[in-house]
Design a protein around this motif. Structure first.
Motif, PDB file in Angstrom:
ATOM      1  N   ASN A  24      96.974  23.646  20.341  1.00  0.00           N
ATOM      2  CA  ASN A  24      98.302  24.090  20.729  1.00  0.00           C
ATOM      3  C   ASN A  24      98.336  25.616  20.696  1.00  0.00           C
ATOM      4  O   ASN A  24      98.427  26.222  19.627  1.00  0.00           O
ATOM      5  CB  ASN A  24      99.341  23.491  19.770  1.00  0.00           C
ATOM      6  CG  ASN A  24     100.753  23.928  20.097  1.00  0.00           C
ATOM      7  OD1 ASN A  24     100.988  24.774  20.957  1.00  0.00           O
ATOM      8  ND2 ASN A  24     101.702  23.341  19.398  1.00  0.00           N
ATOM      9  N   LYS A  27     100.943  27.730  18.732  1.00  0.00           N
ATOM     10  CA  LYS A  27     100.913  27.610  17.277  1.00  0.00           C
ATOM     11  C   LYS A  27     100.828  28.993  16.612  1.00  0.00           C
ATOM     12  O   LYS A  27     100.183  29.892  17.126  1.00  0.00           O
ATOM     13  CB  LYS A  27      99.662  26.785  16.931  1.00  0.00           C
ATOM     14  CG  LYS A  27      99.587  26.240  15.563  1.00  0.00           C
ATOM     15  CD  LYS A  27      98.398  25.282  15.542  1.00  0.00           C
ATOM     16  CE  LYS A  27      97.770  25.271  14.184  1.00  0.00           C
ATOM     17  NZ  LYS A  27      96.632  24.382  14.122  1.00  0.00           N
ATOM     18  N   ASN A  28     101.499  29.136  15.469  1.00  0.00           N
ATOM     19  CA  ASN A  28     101.392  30.393  14.715  1.00  0.00           C
ATOM     20  C   ASN A  28      99.929  30.713  14.463  1.00  0.00           C
ATOM     21  O   ASN A  28      99.145  29.835  14.114  1.00  0.00           O
ATOM     22  CB  ASN A  28     102.100  30.276  13.364  1.00  0.00           C
ATOM     23  CG  ASN A  28     103.600  30.343  13.488  1.00  0.00           C
ATOM     24  OD1 ASN A  28     104.146  30.643  14.536  1.00  0.00           O
ATOM     25  ND2 ASN A  28     104.275  30.048  12.398  1.00  0.00           N
ATOM     26  N   GLY A 107     106.068  25.932  16.800  1.00  0.00           N
ATOM     27  CA  GLY A 107     104.945  25.392  17.554  1.00  0.00           C
ATOM     28  C   GLY A 107     105.320  24.481  18.694  1.00  0.00           C
ATOM     29  O   GLY A 107     104.458  23.906  19.338  1.00  0.00           O
TER      30      GLY A 107
END
Length: 175
Positions: A24, A27-28, A107
């Motif tokens: 992903n 995502k952070n 996210g």
């Protein structure tokens, strides 16, 4: 020559994706991104004009194109309300390196920007301002996995202008 009825043997090879499957990209985390000028044309600055480019307050040696790129890099954080942070970047004669951090989002792709979206908007804005496309079609990204790797990449970006002639993207000119 006209080719009619291309068979399976004449199909063009499919480009291999450099993205991780199932990852992903909203995502952070921290991402090391490289974006190149089409055909490696040196549009942002010329060799030998300075080695401190890419630091936020040093734009003295950037070309008109380099200044547009520099200004757009600085706008990224404002556009994404500090969900996207550029922790380090360098503008080289024919490419740029950035460390992009995504932070403070949950996210979900519908609300969180992806790295691809950030780069697409950045490249599009630069192209619109200049009035012509200057970027290579894709970009390279690397997911930074740990603190040691993060600091090694920051050091690479900081030192990149000093080693321009040994750089992967260096294209020597004929005298």
């Amino acid at each position: 020559m006209i080719l009619i009825g291309l068979g399976d043997s004449m199909k063009l090879p499919k480009r291999k994706s450099n993205r991780l499957n199932e990852y992903n990209y909203s995502k952070n985390g921290a991402y090391f991104v490289t974006i190149c000028v089409k055909d490696r044309h040196e549009l942002f600055w010329k060799q030998g004009v300075g080695a401190t480019l890419g630091r936020p307050n040093d734009t003295a040696h950037l070309s008109i194109y380099g200044n547009v790129v520099n200004n757009e890099i600085k706008r990224i954080e404002k556009i994404y309300n500090d969900v996207v942070v550029i922790t380090r970047y360098v503008i080289m004669p024919n490419h740029i390196h950035l460390v992009i951090c995504l932070q403070g989002n949950d996210g979900r792709p519908q609300v969180a920007p992806t790295i691809s979206r950030v780069i697409q908007q950045f490249k599009g804005s630069v192209t619109k301002q200049l009035g012509f496309p200057l970027w290579q079609k894709l970009f390279h990204d690397h997911i930074i996995r740990n603190e040691d790797e993060y600091f090694r990449i920051l050091q690479y970006i900081e030192n990149n202008p000093f080693y321009w002639e040994q750089d992967l993207y260096y294209k020597p000119t004929n005298p």
